[in-house]
Design a protein around this motif. Structure first.
Motif, short mmCIF file in Angstrom:
data_model
loop_
_atom_site.label_atom_id
_atom_site.label_comp_id
_atom_site.label_asym_id
_atom_site.label_seq_id
_atom_site.Cartn_x
_atom_site.Cartn_y
_atom_site.Cartn_z
N GLY A 61 5.35 89.26 0.41
CA GLY A 61 5.72 90.67 0.35
C GLY A 61 6.74 90.93 -0.73
O GLY A 61 6.67 91.94 -1.44
N GLN A 82 4.61 84.86 4.67
CA GLN A 82 4.27 86.28 4.70
C GLN A 82 5.37 87.17 4.09
O GLN A 82 5.08 87.99 3.23
CB GLN A 82 3.94 86.70 6.12
CG GLN A 82 3.33 88.06 6.20
CD GLN A 82 2.80 88.37 7.60
OE1 GLN A 82 3.07 87.63 8.53
NE2 GLN A 82 2.09 89.46 7.72
N SER A 97 3.71 79.63 7.84
CA SER A 97 3.02 80.91 7.78
C SER A 97 4.01 82.06 7.97
O SER A 97 3.90 83.09 7.29
CB SER A 97 1.95 80.97 8.85
OG SER A 97 1.36 82.23 8.92
#
Length: 128
Positions: free
Chosen positions: A102, A98, A94
């Motif tokens: 992005g 992320q 996780s």
């Protein structure tokens, strides 16, 4: 009659509170009488407590020593350990996903802003 100066029950470890019916003296007998040990955090623990905004714990003397991290899992079974390791692995994934999303979203936004959506350059930049 001589006054009693020493309680015969003081030498024993286990004590109960009892009242002698023939005298008004209360004999204090405490069954959990253990030496009081006051735990004072080390300098490193105090520093960590200050860094985590827990200054009240850094200056407080505790009556019991806190449990260590390994002490928390003393009674853990194999399935508990397996679930913890699996959860730590998924938290790493996780944490990696992320920033990766992005970067991908930034590339898509850049393609939409720089190129005309009907041109072939837009199509080429979107596919790479």
């Amino acid at each position: 009659v001589e006054p009693i100066t020493k309680n015969p029950m003081e030498d024993e470890k286990k004590k109960d509170t009892a009242v002698d019916p023939w005298s008004e003296e209360i004999i204090s007998i405490d069954s959990d009488e253990e030496p009081k040990i006051i735990y004072e955090p080390s300098k490193v623990e105090k520093l960590i407590n200050y860094m985590l905004c827990r200054g009240d714990l850094a200056s407080k003397e505790l009556s019991v020593k806190p449990v260590t991290l390994l002490g928390l899992f003393r009674y853990a079974e194999r399935i508990d350990v397996a679930l913890l390791i699996f959860g730590i692995f998924l938290s790493f994934l996780s944490g990696i996903a992320q920033p990766a999303l992005g970067i991908i979203a930034g590339g898509i936004t850049n393609s939409l802003l720089v190129y005309n959506t009907t041109s072939d350059e837009f199509y080429d930049s979107a596919m790479t």
